[in-house]
Design a protein around this motif. Structure first.
Motif, PDB file in Angstrom:
ATOM      1  N   LYS A  95       0.859  -1.183   0.000  1.00 34.93           N
ATOM      2  CA  LYS A  95       0.000   0.000   0.000  1.00 34.93           C
ATOM      3  C   LYS A  95       0.894   1.231   0.000  1.00 34.93           C
ATOM      4  N   ILE A  96       0.671   2.091  -0.989  1.00 34.23           N
ATOM      5  CA  ILE A  96       1.547   3.253  -1.129  1.00 34.23           C
ATOM      6  C   ILE A  96       0.724   4.544  -1.139  1.00 34.23           C
ATOM      7  N   GLY A  97       1.196   5.522  -0.369  1.00 36.31           N
ATOM      8  CA  GLY A  97       0.586   6.843  -0.400  1.00 36.31           C
ATOM      9  C   GLY A  97       1.394   7.731  -1.327  1.00 36.31           C
ATOM     10  N   VAL A  98       0.718   8.521  -2.161  1.00 36.25           N
ATOM     11  CA  VAL A  98       1.439   9.347  -3.126  1.00 36.25           C
ATOM     12  C   VAL A  98       0.855  10.756  -3.144  1.00 36.25           C
ATOM     13  N   THR A  99       1.709  11.761  -3.069  1.00 29.01           N
ATOM     14  CA  THR A  99       1.253  13.135  -3.265  1.00 29.01           C
ATOM     15  C   THR A  99       1.171  13.368  -4.767  1.00 29.01           C
ATOM     16  N   VAL A 100       0.007  13.804  -5.248  1.00 24.91           N
ATOM     17  CA  VAL A 100      -0.178  13.904  -6.697  1.00 24.91           C
ATOM     18  C   VAL A 100      -0.572  15.297  -7.153  1.00 24.91           C
ATOM     19  N   LYS A 101      -0.001  15.698  -8.277  1.00 21.22           N
ATOM     20  CA  LYS A 101      -0.507  16.854  -9.008  1.00 21.22           C
ATOM     21  C   LYS A 101      -1.641  16.329  -9.891  1.00 21.22           C
ATOM     22  N   GLY A 102      -2.325  17.217 -10.575  1.00 22.71           N
ATOM     23  CA  GLY A 102      -3.429  16.780 -11.432  1.00 22.71           C
ATOM     24  C   GLY A 102      -2.993  15.729 -12.439  1.00 22.71           C
ATOM     25  N   CYS A 103      -1.835  15.956 -13.064  1.00 25.08           N
ATOM     26  CA  CYS A 103      -1.395  15.013 -14.098  1.00 25.08           C
ATOM     27  C   CYS A 103      -1.051  13.658 -13.493  1.00 25.08           C
ATOM     28  N   ASP A 104      -0.493  13.662 -12.271  1.00 25.34           N
ATOM     29  CA  ASP A 104      -0.213  12.385 -11.609  1.00 25.34           C
ATOM     30  C   ASP A 104      -1.517  11.621 -11.375  1.00 25.34           C
ATOM     31  N   ALA A 105      -2.516  12.342 -10.860  1.00 27.22           N
ATOM     32  CA  ALA A 105      -3.793  11.693 -10.549  1.00 27.22           C
ATOM     33  C   ALA A 105      -4.395  11.095 -11.814  1.00 27.22           C
ATOM     34  N   MET A 106      -4.368  11.871 -12.899  1.00 23.64           N
ATOM     35  CA  MET A 106      -4.945  11.374 -14.155  1.00 23.64           C
ATOM     36  C   MET A 106      -4.184  10.144 -14.640  1.00 23.64           C
ATOM     37  N   ALA A 107      -2.867  10.213 -14.532  1.00 24.67           N
ATOM     38  CA  ALA A 107      -2.050   9.092 -14.996  1.00 24.67           C
ATOM     39  C   ALA A 107      -2.350   7.832 -14.190  1.00 24.67           C
ATOM     40  N   PHE A 108      -2.604   7.998 -12.889  1.00 21.53           N
ATOM     41  CA  PHE A 108      -2.955   6.837 -12.064  1.00 21.53           C
ATOM     42  C   PHE A 108      -4.176   6.122 -12.626  1.00 21.53           C
ATOM     43  N   VAL A 127      -2.461  17.788  -4.722  1.00 26.96           N
ATOM     44  CA  VAL A 127      -2.190  19.210  -4.490  1.00 26.96           C
ATOM     45  C   VAL A 127      -2.727  19.984  -5.690  1.00 26.96           C
ATOM     46  N   ASN A 128      -3.404  21.084  -5.396  1.00 26.69           N
ATOM     47  CA  ASN A 128      -3.837  21.957  -6.493  1.00 26.69           C
ATOM     48  C   ASN A 128      -2.597  22.315  -7.294  1.00 26.69           C
ATOM     49  N   CYS A 129      -2.760  22.496  -8.581  1.00 26.51           N
ATOM     50  CA  CYS A 129      -1.545  22.763  -9.342  1.00 26.51           C
ATOM     51  C   CYS A 129      -1.760  23.829 -10.402  1.00 26.51           C
ATOM     52  N   GLY A 130      -1.068  24.924 -10.209  1.00 24.01           N
ATOM     53  CA  GLY A 130      -1.121  26.012 -11.180  1.00 24.01           C
ATOM     54  C   GLY A 130      -0.096  25.823 -12.277  1.00 24.01           C
ATOM     55  N   GLY A 131       0.764  24.823 -12.117  1.00 22.85           N
ATOM     56  CA  GLY A 131       1.751  24.547 -13.156  1.00 22.85           C
ATOM     57  C   GLY A 131       3.142  24.377 -12.595  1.00 22.85           C
ATOM     58  N   SER A 132       4.000  23.768 -13.396  1.00 25.32           N
ATOM     59  CA  SER A 132       5.377  23.573 -12.964  1.00 25.32           C
ATOM     60  C   SER A 132       6.328  24.056 -14.056  1.00 25.32           C
ATOM     61  N   ASN A 189       2.548  22.237 -21.629  1.00 24.14           N
ATOM     62  CA  ASN A 189       1.377  21.425 -21.286  1.00 24.14           C
ATOM     63  C   ASN A 189       0.677  21.967 -20.047  1.00 24.14           C
ATOM     64  N   CYS A 190       1.455  22.512 -19.093  1.00 23.57           N
ATOM     65  CA  CYS A 190       0.851  23.066 -17.877  1.00 23.57           C
ATOM     66  C   CYS A 190      -0.027  24.274 -18.201  1.00 23.57           C
ATOM     67  N   ARG A 191       0.422  25.039 -19.185  1.00 23.01           N
ATOM     68  CA  ARG A 191      -0.380  26.205 -19.568  1.00 23.01           C
ATOM     69  C   ARG A 191      -1.756  25.761 -20.077  1.00 23.01           C
ATOM     70  N   ARG A 192      -1.784  24.621 -20.748  1.00 18.17           N
ATOM     71  CA  ARG A 192      -3.066  24.136 -21.297  1.00 18.17           C
ATOM     72  C   ARG A 192      -3.858  23.313 -20.293  1.00 18.17           C
ATOM     73  N   ALA A 260     -10.849  31.086 -13.095  1.00 17.77           N
ATOM     74  CA  ALA A 260      -9.933  31.921 -13.878  1.00 17.77           C
ATOM     75  C   ALA A 260      -8.822  31.066 -14.493  1.00 17.77           C
ATOM     76  N   MET A 261      -8.346  30.094 -13.724  1.00 17.08           N
ATOM     77  CA  MET A 261      -7.293  29.221 -14.232  1.00 17.08           C
ATOM     78  C   MET A 261      -7.789  28.370 -15.395  1.00 17.08           C
ATOM     79  N   MET A 262      -9.060  27.936 -15.296  1.00 15.66           N
ATOM     80  CA  MET A 262      -9.628  27.144 -16.391  1.00 15.66           C
ATOM     81  C   MET A 262      -9.679  27.987 -17.660  1.00 15.66           C
ATOM     82  N   LYS A 263     -10.068  29.241 -17.481  1.00 19.26           N
ATOM     83  CA  LYS A 263     -10.154  30.145 -18.639  1.00 19.26           C
ATOM     84  C   LYS A 263      -8.773  30.320 -19.269  1.00 19.26           C
ATOM     85  N   LEU A 264      -7.784  30.464 -18.394  1.00 12.57           N
ATOM     86  CA  LEU A 264      -6.420  30.628 -18.885  1.00 12.57           C
ATOM     87  C   LEU A 264      -5.992  29.378 -19.664  1.00 12.57           C
ATOM     88  N   GLY A 265      -6.375  28.219 -19.129  1.00 14.92           N
ATOM     89  CA  GLY A 265      -6.075  26.963 -19.822  1.00 14.92           C
ATOM     90  C   GLY A 265      -6.702  26.953 -21.208  1.00 14.92           C
TER      91      GLY A 265
END
Ligand SMILES: Cc1cc2nc3c(=O)[nH]c(=O)nc-3n(C[C@H](O)[C@H](O)[C@H](O)COP(=O)(O)OP(=O)(O)OC[C@H]3O[C@@H](n4cnc5c(N)ncnc54)[C@H](O)[C@@H]3O)c2cc1C
Ligand code: SF4
Ligand code: SF4
Ligand code: SF4
Ligand code: SF4
Lengths: 418, 618
Positions: A95-108, A127-132, A189-192, A260-265
């Motif tokens: 059993k593994i705990g993982v801190t995930v950004k949005g892309c990590d969660a989707m990839a899971f 974690v909420n993610c505005g980008g990396s 990709n983070c911008r989108r 606002a972030m969605m709009k920016l995306g």
């Protein structure tokens, strides 16, 4: 009792964690509780490697070591689920705990659909993610745009639309828009990206919406599953974490920022996809760019949708071994296999030595397919358009027919026993 | 379960990409991107991507082996050292040869040299690969003062024009090739001179298919065209250079027409290349060291000096190295001492029975052809230190198993003078040991423990920093940052990215032009009608990396489609390729991507001209 849907402010009671934490240290405190209560065998998180630009996946089994992993690294552009598939048998046996950004969660979710990861054994704190930002570019940006020696910086963060650095002698923020205009800033990709609050995780944590006296000192937690609720309650009960209901005004602000972030995306999607042209022009552009490919296989190694034991791009009938650049079929195979499920994690682009905007190409196609068929990858366990096969079973099936040509065999029924 | 990332440096080419070794429960299970490394930013080519596979190969040698009655028997380290010490002690210095390695670390090569020179007292020390590099390095020293790439891999991306000659970076040094792509995306014009339509030639704005071996004529032609058009950088030439007139006179006869004839190209191509190269500054030259490339380098240097493209980012003569530590092996002194033999001379001497004992570390020199193999067979006592049972190792009397790059600490120096760490991530397989450790223990067995009492690689490095001027000021501590240090360290926190910003390192501080004449090589003849464009050795590491073997399962000779048709050769036909010094039979790769009359093939014998015969039954 906490329940799914709750919105809370949370902060740690652990002095060590508090020192290192980004905000309230909720993420790290909950991991501490999870390890101590044996809810997980280990946690896989990101910690600082050689310096604050060097994000390193770190496996922690001893709760005492967790404090070192607290804090956000905005130059951490890694994708953890593929590591779990490759090096942890897809969490089959632990059993593994993982801190995930949005892309990590989707990839899971995409790997789980393909039976490459056992989600029952995964706990995700999002974690909420505005980008990396890619690390080497970040250093150049700090030197060029901020006029600061990147080695003098001890903290960086993205807040209120600014990329802010703290360094010996002060702090300085520049708007992300301005930086991106100049070719710096977040990965393309983070911008989108529109997965700003990863609600498919068990908990979604962030700073948006923390206002009043707790601003900067508490983590905003949205409870997204029962698993998440239980962990949170357990941590509070043990005295590791304290919580209070989120300020309604803060909740409202958080919603606005997310919007606002969605709009920016959307703005970036329009910008990027329009630059690709349409129809034949788009194809031409893709063919021209991919013609530089040096066939390093990095895109395939890193992509969370690619999982095959024996990749079709290595079949000499399609792609001549050793030929560089490979013919366009190499890329067509990727497009055909991935496009309906691409989660726009950016790995295939960030790691491409030939500077091919692979993620942009794939994401553009994914968005078109989504428009046509309504399938959204990375959200849940819904199967993609072309439902997958299990590699081993399928290979065995082909093998038993005496030919490995899929087109000859596609209508041959599965041999008995499968 | 234990799981860690250990940052290291790719063991393959001289680009020196940073990688993370993924270590799980004491085993290297994979490679993960190391985004933070400034050379490659996490990106790698297929070799870097798969460089963990050979570490775990079942073919690794795991114990010392001593040959008895023609067969290898496992031996203890003690016995192996005893055997070697007994031979070396009685040997006359000039009858012994030491071949160092462009693949092992600086620390290994440094103690190897000390063993050869101070203990065995021979001047015959050289590193393999210097065969190609020595000449090129000499050219650089004469022109600029330092025997190394003038600029940085990173700064190639800021060039506005790039001339690639004698090199195919997209395939040979891919992460340096990436910088060419980046420059082009920023608007740089890329000129590639190559008889093959290589991957690099395919992205070129101007690809000029010059005949193999005519690079010098081509470069002189460009220089002449620039001078004729009055586009040379007169201020730079006046203030910072010497010998311009000599060069000017030497290139004067190289008119576009004359060059076109030699190179088998149009006269127009020469003037076009000159125009593109001078259209914008900075302009960069990218090249690699091939056999006898000294003149090539001198001609490149002339062009850089002529246009003032040196001492600034994005310019320079950028010599890319094939092997991971070609630069370092030379830096730490593995070059022939007074009147000592170079590797080719050692092989010749061995063949003539004059060198009786040969000690080879980490190189498979037998892969260079039958002549070398014959010489090795004549050597009375051959010691080979390697990870694998190579064709060279098979001929040894004693084999000492080396630890891989993942199993030991050390440093390697890439093409751009960047000294980077490799780190011990796992225990060595079997009883294998780090090369430096083997050499120090052997020295001890020979009674020289005092000068070899190193406890770890770092202590050796500290000695290197004391003894080798270029390495002054470098310590393991200041190599911890991912930028590490580009020698000389005095240039800044991370050393010196661009050499000669102020002045050249020559005696008078000026960049020296030279008069370089094109000398026709072994010409194609009625007997050997095909010119050879490129030959590459088959690497031991690659052969033990399944993912790479899968890509290149068969050695092939590339032949132009029209030539193949004339000879009745079809794709995949078996073709006997023969030259003056040997022959081999290879599968045919029939292509339009190579000039008519030209072939390229792996290095099994060295040749400039060959003949092709379709073999029976193909
Ligand atoms: C790249 C990035 C961008 C972010 N952008 C926003 C934003 O725009 N708005 C917002 O509300 N919140 C954002 N966050 C989340 C916020 O910074 C905090 O991580 C979150 O509020 C949790 O705070 P905490 O004090 O509870 O976390 P801590 O207890 O400090 O724990 C932080 C956790 O994040 C992990 N982590 C650090 N860097 C990374 C990384 N690069 N990738 C994956 N995991 C990482 C750590 O390993 C640790 O487990 C972002 C986080 C990251 C990593
Ligand atoms: S893709 Fe989205 S979730 Fe992933 S790092 Fe970029 S912005 Fe964050
Ligand atoms: S195609 Fe690229 S962006 Fe899409 S999921 Fe795969 S690696 Fe990520
Ligand atoms: S990462 Fe880039 S160069 Fe490598 S195989 Fe993929 S597309 Fe080709
Ligand atoms: S370019 Fe060279 S150093 Fe970089 S990964 Fe490839 S072989 Fe290794």
């Amino acid at each position: 009792m906490t329940k799914k849907g709750d919105m809370l402010y949370a902060w740690t009671n652990d002095a060590d964690i508090q020192k290192k934490a980004e905000l309230g240290g909720a993420v790290t405190s909950i991991w501490k509780y999870a390890l101590e209560s044996k809810a997980v065998d280990a946690v896989l998180v990101i910690s600082k490697g050689k310096d604050l630009y060097d994000a390193k996946p770190t496996l922690v089994k001893n709760a005492a070591e967790l404090a070192n992993t607290a804090g956000s690294l905005h130059c951490g552009t890694l994708l953890l689920p593929k590591l779990i598939k490759k090096y942890f048998d897809g969490a089959a046996n632990m059993k593994i705990g993982v801190t995930v950004k949005g892309c990590d969660a989707m990839a899971f979710y995409e790997l789980a659909k393909r039976k490459q990861i056992n989600l029952d054994n995964i706990v995700m704190i999002g974690v909420n993610c505005g980008g990396s930002v890619s690390p080497v570019l970040a250093r150049k940006m700090i030197a060029d745009k901020y006029g600061v020696d990147p080695d003098k910086v001890h903290k960086e963060e993205i807040d209120k639309g600014q990329f802010i650095i703290e360094y010996e002698g002060g702090h300085k923020g520049i708007s992300v828009d301005e930086l991106e205009e100049a070719g710096y800033g977040r990965r393309s990709n983070c911008r989108r990206c529109k997965m700003k609050v990863p609600r498919q995780a068990d908990l979604a944590c962030g700073n948006w919406g923390v206002i009043g006296p707790r601003a900067g000192k508490a983590t905003f937690v949205e409870v997204c599953s029962e698993k998440g609720a239980n962990l949170l309650d357990g941590a509070v009960k043990k005295g590791i974490l304290a919580t209070e209901p989120a300020n309604p005004k803060g909740l409202e602000i958080r919603g606005k920022v997310e919007g606002a972030m969605m709009k920016l995306g959307d703005k970036w999607r329009k910008h990027d996809f329009e630059s690709l042209g349409e129809g034949k022009d788009r194809l031409k552009k893709i063919m021209a760019e991919t013609s530089r490919c040096i066939k390093c296989y990095s895109c395939i190694s890193a992509c969370p949708i690619c999982y095959c034991v024996d990749c079709t791009t290595k079949n000499p009938a399609y792609v001549t071994p050793g030929e560089v650049p490979p013919n366009f079929m190499f890329h067509l195979i990727r497009f055909a296999h991935i496009a309906d499920s691409c989660v726009n994690c950016g790995q295939c682009q960030e790691l491409c030595p030939a500077e091919i905007p692979n993620a942009m190409f794939m994401h553009a196609q994914q968005v078109e397919l989504e428009k046509m068929f309504g399938h959204v990858p990375g959200l849940d366990m819904e199967l993609p358009l072309m439902a997958f096969v299990e590699e081993k079973v399928e290979r065995a099936r082909l093998h038993n027919t005496g030919s490995d040509m899929i087109y000859e065999n596609v209508f041959t029924p599965l041999p008995k026993g499968h | 379960m234990d799981f860690t990332y250990v940052p290291s440096t790719c063991p393959y080419c001289g680009t020196g990409c940073g990688i993370n070794l993924v270590v799980k429960d004491g085993k290297v299970e994979g490679i993960s991107p190391w985004h933070r490394n400034p050379v490659n930013e996490g990106k790698v080519c297929i070799r870097g991507n798969k460089s963990f596979e050979f570490v775990n190969s079942a073919e690794r040698i795991t114990t010392p082996l001593i040959k008895k009655d023609g067969r290898f028997a496992e031996a203890s380290w003690e016995d192996a050292y005893k055997e070697i010490a007994a031979h070396l002690k009685g040997a006359k210095g000039d009858e012994v040869g030491f071949v160092a390695s462009a693949r092992t670390c600086n620390e290994d090569n440094y103690v190897f040299k000390n063993l050869a020179v101070n203990v065995v007292k021979t001047a015959n020390i050289d590193y393999c690969g210097r065969r190609c590099n020595a000449d090129a390095v000499k050219g650089l020293v004469e022109a600029f003062g330092q025997g190394a790439m003038t600029n940085s891999i990173t700064d190639i991306s800021s060039a506005k024009a790039i001339l690639v000659v004698g090199s195919n970076p997209l395939e040979e040094n891919p992460l340096a090739g990436r910088r060419v792509i980046m420059a082009q995306k920023n608007g740089a014009k890329v000129i590639v001179a190559d008889a093959r339509t290589s991957a690099t030639a395919k992205i070129a704005d101007l690809h000029i298919a010059i005949n193999p071996g005519t690079e010098v004529a081509f470069l002189n032609g460009i220089a002449a065209a620039i001078i004729k058009a009055g586009r040379e950088n007169k201020d730079f030439i006046a203030q910072k250079t010497s010998n311009f007139e000599k060069c000017k006179a030497a290139v004067a006869p190289c008119t576009p027409d004359a060059v076109a004839k030699i190179c088998g190209i149009s006269a127009d191509a020469v003037t076009k290349a000159a125009e593109l190269f001078t259209a914008a500054q900075p302009a960069s030259i990218v090249t690699s060291a091939g056999a006898g490339s000294g003149d090539l380098i001198r001609a490149c240097a002339n062009l850089s000096l002529l246009t003032g493209n040196i001492g600034i980012a994005g310019a320079g003569v950028n010599l890319l190295r094939g092997k991971s530590n070609a630069q370092g092996a030379m830096d730490v002194g593995c070059v022939p001492q007074d009147n000592g033999h170079s590797v080719p001379a050692m092989i010749e001497a061995a063949g003539a029975g004059k060198i009786k004992t040969l000690y080879i570390m980490g190189e498979n020199i037998a892969s260079a052809g039958a002549m070398v193999v014959d010489a090795l067979d004549k050597v009375g006592f051959l010691v080979v230190q390697d990870m694998f049972m190579t064709a060279t190792a098979k001929r040894a009397h004693v084999i000492l198993p080396s630890a891989s790059f993942a199993e030991r600490d050390g440093t390697v120096t890439n093409s751009e003078r960047r000294v980077q760490r490799v780190r011990k991530a796992v225990e060595p397989v079997g009883s294998s040991k780090a090369d430096w450790q083997i050499i120090c223990e052997l020295a001890k067995a020979m009674g020289a423990e005092k000068d070899f009492a190193y406890k770890n690689a770092e202590e050796i490095f500290n000695d290197i920093a004391k003894k080798v001027p270029a390495y002054a000021g470098i310590t393991y501590a200041n190599l911890e940052k991912p930028e590490a240090i580009q020698w000389p360290a005095s240039g800044g926190v991370f050393g010196t990215a661009v050499l000669y910003a102020d002045k050249f390192a020559t005696r008078d501080g000026k960049g020296a032009f030279s008069a370089v004449e094109y000398k026709a090589g072994e010409a194609v003849s009625a007997e050997y009608p095909f010119a050879v464009a490129a030959q590459w050795p088959t690497g031991t590491l690659s052969l033990n990396t399944p993912s790479i073997v899968r890509e290149f399962s068969e050695a092939k000779v590339s032949i132009n489609k029209a030539d193949a048709k004339t000879l009745g050769i079809k794709p995949g036909s078996r073709v006997k390729v023969s030259g003056k010094t040997g022959s081999s039979t290879l599968a045919a790769d029939v292509t339009t991507g190579i000039k008519a009359g030209v072939v390229s093939l792996p290095l099994t014998f060295a040749a400039a001209a060959v003949k092709l015969e379709k073999t029976e039954g193909a």
